[in-house]
Design a protein around this motif. Sequence first.
Motif, PDB file in Angstrom:
ATOM      1  N   GLU A  49      39.600  29.950  78.257  1.00 48.35           N
ATOM      2  CA  GLU A  49      39.696  29.586  76.833  1.00 48.35           C
ATOM      3  C   GLU A  49      39.698  28.075  76.590  1.00 48.35           C
ATOM      4  N   CYS A  60      46.999  37.669  84.959  1.00 53.51           N
ATOM      5  CA  CYS A  60      45.971  38.093  84.012  1.00 53.51           C
ATOM      6  C   CYS A  60      46.413  39.343  83.268  1.00 53.51           C
ATOM      7  N   ASN A  61      45.844  39.544  82.086  1.00 48.47           N
ATOM      8  CA  ASN A  61      46.047  40.801  81.379  1.00 48.47           C
ATOM      9  C   ASN A  61      45.601  41.956  82.265  1.00 48.47           C
ATOM     10  N   CYS A 111      40.386  35.490  86.055  1.00 45.63           N
ATOM     11  CA  CYS A 111      40.877  35.979  84.772  1.00 45.63           C
ATOM     12  C   CYS A 111      40.154  35.245  83.663  1.00 45.63           C
ATOM     13  N   TYR A 166      41.894  39.544  75.227  1.00 37.54           N
ATOM     14  CA  TYR A 166      41.329  38.217  74.983  1.00 37.54           C
ATOM     15  C   TYR A 166      40.009  38.388  74.241  1.00 37.54           C
ATOM     16  N   ASP A 179      44.836  37.036  72.248  1.00 35.54           N
ATOM     17  CA  ASP A 179      45.051  36.905  73.687  1.00 35.54           C
ATOM     18  C   ASP A 179      45.018  38.255  74.400  1.00 35.54           C
ATOM     19  N   LYS A 180      45.496  39.324  73.707  1.00 37.70           N
ATOM     20  CA  LYS A 180      45.525  40.653  74.317  1.00 37.70           C
ATOM     21  C   LYS A 180      44.960  41.674  73.341  1.00 37.70           C
ATOM     22  N   LYS A 222      38.847  31.585  69.048  1.00 39.06           N
ATOM     23  CA  LYS A 222      39.630  32.631  69.705  1.00 39.06           C
ATOM     24  C   LYS A 222      40.350  33.463  68.647  1.00 39.06           C
ATOM     25  N   ASN A 233      40.683  35.026  80.594  1.00 42.00           N
ATOM     26  CA  ASN A 233      41.554  34.328  79.640  1.00 42.00           C
ATOM     27  C   ASN A 233      41.683  32.848  79.967  1.00 42.00           C
ATOM     28  N   THR A 234      41.675  32.524  81.271  1.00 43.57           N
ATOM     29  CA  THR A 234      41.897  31.126  81.657  1.00 43.57           C
ATOM     30  C   THR A 234      40.743  30.218  81.241  1.00 43.57           C
TER      31      THR A 234
END
Length: 694
Positions: free
Chosen positions: A549, A132-133, A544, A673, A670-671, A667, A546-547
């Motif tokens: 998305e 994860c970030n 996380c 997210y 990503d960074k 979206k 992000n997962t």
Amino acid sequence: MASAAQAEPISTPLFLSINNQAADAALQLQDQGKSTYKVTTSLKKGTYQIQIADKAHTCGTTFGPATAGPLPFGKSNPLSSCAKDQQYQLRVLLPGNYDFTLDNSNPDAPTLKVLRATKAGSFKRQPPAVECNSWDGGAVTVSVGKTWPNGTQLRDAYSGQVATVKSGKVTMTPAVDSEGILLLEPVKSEKQVAFSWDNATVYFMLTDRFNNGDPTNDNSFGRKRDGKDEIGTWHGGDFKGITDKLDYIKSLGVNAIWITPMVEQVHGFIGGGENGTFPFYAYHGYWALDFTKLDPNLGDEAALKAMVDEAHKRGIRVLVDVVMNHAGYATLADLQDLGLESLVTDKEKLPARWSDWKPVGLYGNWHGFNQHINYQSHDWKNWWGTDWVRATMPGYQTPGNDDVTGAVGGLPDFLTESTKAVDLPPFLKAKKDTNATTLPNATVVDYLVKWHTDWVRKFGIDGFRGDTVKHLEPAAWKKLKAEGTAALKEWKAANPDKKIDDLPFFMVGEVWDHGMNKDLWFDNGFDSIINFDYQRDALNNAQCMNTAEPTYAKYAKTINTDPNFNVLSYISSHDTKLFFGDYEDTGLQRRVANSFMMLPGGVQIYYGDESGRGLMKSDGVFDQAVRSDMNWKELNSGEKAELVKHWQKLGAFRAAHPAVAAGSHVKLSDKPYTFVRQKGNDKVMVVFAGRKNG
């Protein structure tokens, strides 16, 4: 012959071997005293080969089956202490912690029992690591220029911070307790659109386990506590208890509640678990006796009316769970209360009130009540009657092997496919306090539909949650929806000062293991279907954000571009698992809220998701563990109280912005997210900075 009293402790360390695991990596059993040994381990869904042995696999301390076979849950399974290569096969359907207990108190007859663990062991389970970030806890700069012009003031709905868009960017610091998220909204938001079921946040309660508002109704029909673990007894929750907590429920951003079936349940108990270790009552509501009466343990009609009216005043819709597929079991208490005493044998051995029966002597478990019931008597025709149900009694149709004609859990299966006009069931014709009356030219489905929709017509119930949907014909549900729609329209016309809006009757269905597909049920009465898929994704998304998305993109595209399709997603339920129960980690429970409450489509909060409600003892009946009492006492202070505040903030944001549930999803980066949701003029942005370092 050795006896339990002569058993000597095993001095050689014993290990649980799973799929022929090497002894050095296997789990050592702990001495529990009295020649019993136990180990707790985490198992994923799958099939395992199980054996217990010392490192050398010595004959005398290599425990397994005499011949290879399945290992049932909750049963003391006989072992050979010289099992050699024979192993038990264990099939695990629900991932979680499992207790393995070896009983060697009689060395000539050792046994192994496996149960799903309901309490954490000496170690705390850790969720699998997910990349994860990372976030250092500091300020985050977010590009927002494609969403809002320079000069726009944006608020983080979580922390209350305000920043102005400059050069297409804003900089804010996520609140420490937010788990790294920003919930961005314009300070001057557009007027929000009215509620629709597309953006429902539903709070689901097992009424009996939620809150006891009126202790005077706790022991209807002679129902009792068992004085032990109270696994399957009535706990006292009722309509008044829900009414008393409606402000709390509203604070979570909830706009609908779902309560378990409220009609009169079977009066007595059956044996709970394979070994009948506890009395199992119909506290959950799925074993109906009389669909025209409320169960008095939940309250009377005045209490129900007050609950519905007070919910409506707060903008909360009421969904009631309904069972069209089956009735409840026949218990000793019911046979006495309904005058079906000819079905009972050895009456002289029963207490004056048959509901007072307890296990004794030879019949030393709660299944033993069956010794007093004559299941071969032809007087069973005076029960539901052969025109009404399938059952394994003389004269009745035998249940089939398919979804529609099978008997769920061995329960009497309604003949919903029958086109025959029927009279009332015999026991109801004789029941003095029923509200059931004979309907002209009515089928079984006609009666069930009328009985359920009469509650809508009388109290303004906003919708139904259909139980065991795939176990009866689609046409039956379609008829229920049509009649429910007419009934709610009538109630709203008669109660214009009490209605919230003019939305039609709503139905969501439980089609076991249904996911994100649109199928025949949407053409047969259902506006939404419970989504079993998301619970499988919840842990990764909690680890996380992000997962999530791909899930967000898929759900928004599938649900929010089709006005006739929706699902109700969940992380916990009364039939599957409790998310908090796997790891008992309040930080993880915060993170799962972040990803879950931002989900497109409808969401269902299971009571206690927001408060870290834990598991209860289950005696191997897996779904009982997830039906513990609401943990009100833990919410006075500490981390559980703070956890509730976290869910309240997320819920308030979701409630204020229909775009979260019903809007488009795009979206942006990503960074960090970052994504945008938009529905009409309602536009919000969610930012996940990452998992905090340290």
